[in-house]
Design a protein around this motif. Structure first.
Motif, PDB file in Angstrom:
ATOM      1  N   GLY A 180       0.811  -1.217   0.000  1.00  0.00           N
ATOM      2  CA  GLY A 180       0.000   0.000   0.000  1.00  0.00           C
ATOM      3  C   GLY A 180       0.839   1.260   0.000  1.00  0.00           C
ATOM      4  N   SER A 199       0.397   5.667   0.578  1.00  0.00           N
ATOM      5  CA  SER A 199       0.511   5.875   2.026  1.00  0.00           C
ATOM      6  C   SER A 199       1.692   6.772   2.367  1.00  0.00           C
ATOM      7  CB  SER A 199       0.717   4.528   2.739  1.00  0.00           C
ATOM      8  OG  SER A 199       2.087   4.175   2.723  1.00  0.00           O
ATOM      9  N   SER A 259       3.785   5.881   4.664  1.00  0.00           N
ATOM     10  CA  SER A 259       4.673   4.984   5.427  1.00  0.00           C
ATOM     11  C   SER A 259       5.874   4.514   4.617  1.00  0.00           C
ATOM     12  CB  SER A 259       3.923   3.729   5.872  1.00  0.00           C
ATOM     13  OG  SER A 259       2.644   4.031   6.323  1.00  0.00           O
ATOM     14  N   HIS A 261      -3.287  -4.896   6.764  1.00  0.00           N
ATOM     15  CA  HIS A 261      -3.448  -3.440   6.858  1.00  0.00           C
ATOM     16  C   HIS A 261      -4.867  -3.072   7.259  1.00  0.00           C
ATOM     17  CE1 HIS A 261       0.206  -2.891   4.035  1.00  0.00           C
ATOM     18  NE2 HIS A 261       0.564  -2.883   5.296  1.00  0.00           N
ATOM     19  N   HIS A 279      -4.608   0.860   2.600  1.00  0.00           N
ATOM     20  CA  HIS A 279      -3.533   1.511   3.353  1.00  0.00           C
ATOM     21  C   HIS A 279      -3.386   3.005   3.069  1.00  0.00           C
ATOM     22  CE1 HIS A 279      -0.403   1.118   6.221  1.00  0.00           C
ATOM     23  NE2 HIS A 279       0.603   1.240   5.408  1.00  0.00           N
ATOM     24  N   ASP A 302      -5.376   4.988   4.297  1.00  0.00           N
ATOM     25  CA  ASP A 302      -6.013   5.393   5.545  1.00  0.00           C
ATOM     26  C   ASP A 302      -7.468   5.812   5.402  1.00  0.00           C
ATOM     27  OD1 ASP A 302      -5.622   5.147   8.221  1.00  0.00           O
ATOM     28  OD2 ASP A 302      -5.396   7.282   8.537  1.00  0.00           O
ATOM     29  N   TRP A 359      -1.666  -2.183  15.249  1.00  0.00           N
ATOM     30  CA  TRP A 359      -0.320  -2.211  14.656  1.00  0.00           C
ATOM     31  C   TRP A 359       0.729  -3.010  15.439  1.00  0.00           C
ATOM     32  CZ3 TRP A 359      -0.525  -1.068   9.747  1.00  0.00           C
ATOM     33  CH2 TRP A 359      -1.587  -0.261   9.315  1.00  0.00           C
ATOM     34  N   HIS A 369       2.094  -5.847  13.161  1.00  0.00           N
ATOM     35  CA  HIS A 369       3.104  -5.396  12.208  1.00  0.00           C
ATOM     36  C   HIS A 369       4.483  -5.288  12.864  1.00  0.00           C
ATOM     37  CE1 HIS A 369       0.562  -4.695   8.736  1.00  0.00           C
ATOM     38  NE2 HIS A 369       1.615  -4.239   8.082  1.00  0.00           N
TER      39      HIS A 369
END
Lengths: 394, 394
Positions: free
Chosen positions: B144, B148, B150, B202, B256, B258, B268, B271
């Motif tokens: 994703g 994202s 991230s 996710h 992902h 959001d 999380w 993860h």
């Protein structure tokens, strides 16, 4: 799934009290002179307008205000707004209200930068390619205009019928939208219900498609419908229920920012048919949709009974063991019952519309389409649209 | 529902052949010198890299290329990329690959404009606040990262353990992402399955929340899960099934960016626990998640059995008449069986992880968290994390 491009640059600020961020957000996005556009007094009485204006004052940005937008917003105020913006060198428009106020603000924002008559955007003579940036402080979850490129305006000519026409473009997608669900606490039940139907309609216009293999958006569509079906009755029974109000608020935005319609063809015939009812009788858009959607479904369901069976099962939790047509009809009836449970009209009679006006409705409808068939799921010619109106008038 | 702000400005271009738009899109967004960042050769062999570079050549924008990103991307290549970008005055980075390539590109894009060591972003010493603009040509629906903020990078020090750490910021959300589902036709089954698990993870990191009254995002989460559950087996059985590939591709982005996690707290912890497995054993992230998610669920489900019952009913179509705990366990088992059906590992043994490493895993995990508990749904202290690893190691 069809190819698509998607970009939605709206910044959403969601939650309690966010209307007081109007000033800082306008500053963040570079506004130097603002038009505050609003409706017919409820935002004045509630103190909302003052809170927004106070927050703009607090950051020292000068503004002018223009109220008076009515439901089914009209061209006259748009011309007035355009003139005011030019005179005052406005470079940012903030709409404080529901879909009508936002749509009027979009028309003004695009009209200011256009050399010709703004109505050209709505009559199809010109395309919206540039506009002043727009912001919204939403008060009614319904139209989805706070996150969409769409705008609908009514043209009132002296003798002729009112023309209700849509336009839009990426340039009028709001730069930011402030979404405080508490602002809907004071909505009358009728408006809450109209909003719920409008949100569901935005989903269903996308859901009923001939595009195959669109599971992801099918499921996203169903997600929004299930949310509204769960929470609309609660919002009406308990107007200050934040759980219900907040879920409906965000569902309204998701329903129409096109995220749930990506990669699939939509329909939109029902919206066009309803616009003529609103134009002729001044009825609320949501109420008109509550009448027209079941009628449209009844007329078109044989186009893809499997899709209606899916709708029955996934949205209305209907047992789908029997005959497909019967299941489809059961889904339509269940939806109609749901609309009725929200005190929405589901027939011409309840809406105050008249069977003898159907010829006139069809005539203006197809004047608007330039004589072309309307709709994507099923293409409706004049004769088909007449039959849909007749079902609604039964 | 919690208050939230949301803005995702990525422009997505989705569909067959869209990688050939790389040049025109880079031009549209003002690139004057580009870094083309890619992985370990498959994009060279498939001709994808050539198609992307040809399209950049066609618009006359100069570029430099840097390949060699490996799965679980490492700091060394990031330093190299930063140096190259500075030397060549690069002002736009385009990643051609999966999550690892995109994450490496994000680290480079932020590192170029940072005075210190880029690792400071990942060790928590500095925040990502500016970066070169980034674009992606996605080849694996999974991380994703194409939509994202991230990025996850591995730091390899001489003697010490590999540290796998995440960072991110709005500045590294891609400016545009080109998503052609056909590019996943050549993925080995194992990678397709890993991607499916990663996408589901996710969603589930967001789905399991203590935030009440989040029906709209609950339903949106369920929509993505149902889509992946439907299409992942098809994508593995028929690698060139566009319906399956395209639905998974878009599901991976939606999972992902959001949009499905707005207004709710996520968890999380899984993860983070998985990152240590990837760091220690070099296992694929999705495979590690397939092992850790069921274990985590088993450990935490009593926190909110109603949520697990909802998960059982709405996602796994499980009859929920009986005991809540039994229903929750049935959902977890059903999910585990689903992962197994995709040939994913669901235990330490199948993953090649060792029970005797658990102390080490916990130690590095909490070094990364600065000793603080991890997770939002349930806060896991060291002792809890050890128990979750032990369940996975059974």
């Amino acid at each position: 799934m069809l190819n698509f491009s998607f970009k939605r640059a709206t910044e959403y600020v969601f939650g309690k009290g966010v209307e007081t961020k109007a000033g800082e957000m306008l500053k963040k996005y570079g506004a130097t002179k603002v038009l505050v556009h609003y409706g017919q007094g409820s935002v004045v009485r509630s103190g909302l307008l003052a809170r927004v204006e106070d927050s703009i004052n607090a950051v020292g940005i000068p503004y002018v205000s223009l109220g008076g937008v009515q439901p089914n917003p009209v061209d006259k105020l748009v011309y007035e707004g355009i003139e005011l913006c030019r005179k005052e060198s406005v470079d940012f428009v903030i709409a404080v209200g529901g879909g009508s106020v936002i749509d009027s603000a979009k028309a003004i924002a695009a009209g200011v930068l256009f050399g010709g008559d703004f109505w050209d955007f709505y009559s199809g003579k010109a395309e919206m390619t540039k506009a002043l940036p727009i912001a919204t402080v939403l008060t009614i979850p319904a139209a989805g205009s706070e996150g969409s490129p769409s705008t609908v305006i009514n043209k009132i000519t002296g003798d002729g019928p009112i023309e209700k026409r849509g336009s839009g473009g990426d340039c009028v997608v709001p730069t930011f939208s402030l979404l405080n669900p508490e602002l809907s606490y004071t909505l009358p039940s009728y408006q809450t219900a109209c909003g719920a139907v409008d949100i569901m309609a935005h989903v269903m216009e996308r859901y009923f498609t001939n595009t195959p293999d669109v599971e992801i958006t099918d499921r996203l569509c169903e997600a929004v419908l299930l949310t509204v079906i769960k929470h609309a009755p609660t919002a009406i029974a308990q107007p200050e229920n934040y759980a219900a109000r907040s879920n409906i608020y965000w569902a309204g935005t998701v329903a129409h920012d096109d995220s749930i319609g990506l990669g699939r063809e939509g329909d939109w015939a029902t919206h066009l048919m309803e616009h003529e009812l609103s134009a002729l009788y001044g009825v609320a858009h949501g109420a008109g949709l509550a009448v027209m959607f079941p009628a449209w479904m009844e007329y078109v369901c044989e186009q893809d009974l499997d899709r209606f069976v899916r709708f029955a099962k996934n949205v209305w939790n209907i047992d789908c063991e029997g005959d497909k047509k019967a299941t489809a009809m059961k889904a339509i009836l269940t939806m109609k019952d749901f609309f009725k449970s929200l005190d929405m009209p589901t027939s011409f009679a309840e809406l105050g519309a008249k069977k003898e006006d159907i010829d006139k409705l069809v005539e203006i409808l197809f004047k608007g389409s330039g004589g072309k068939p309307i709709g994507g799921f099923v293409k409706l010619a004049e004769e088909d649209a007449r039959k849909v109106y007749e079902i609604a008038a039964r």
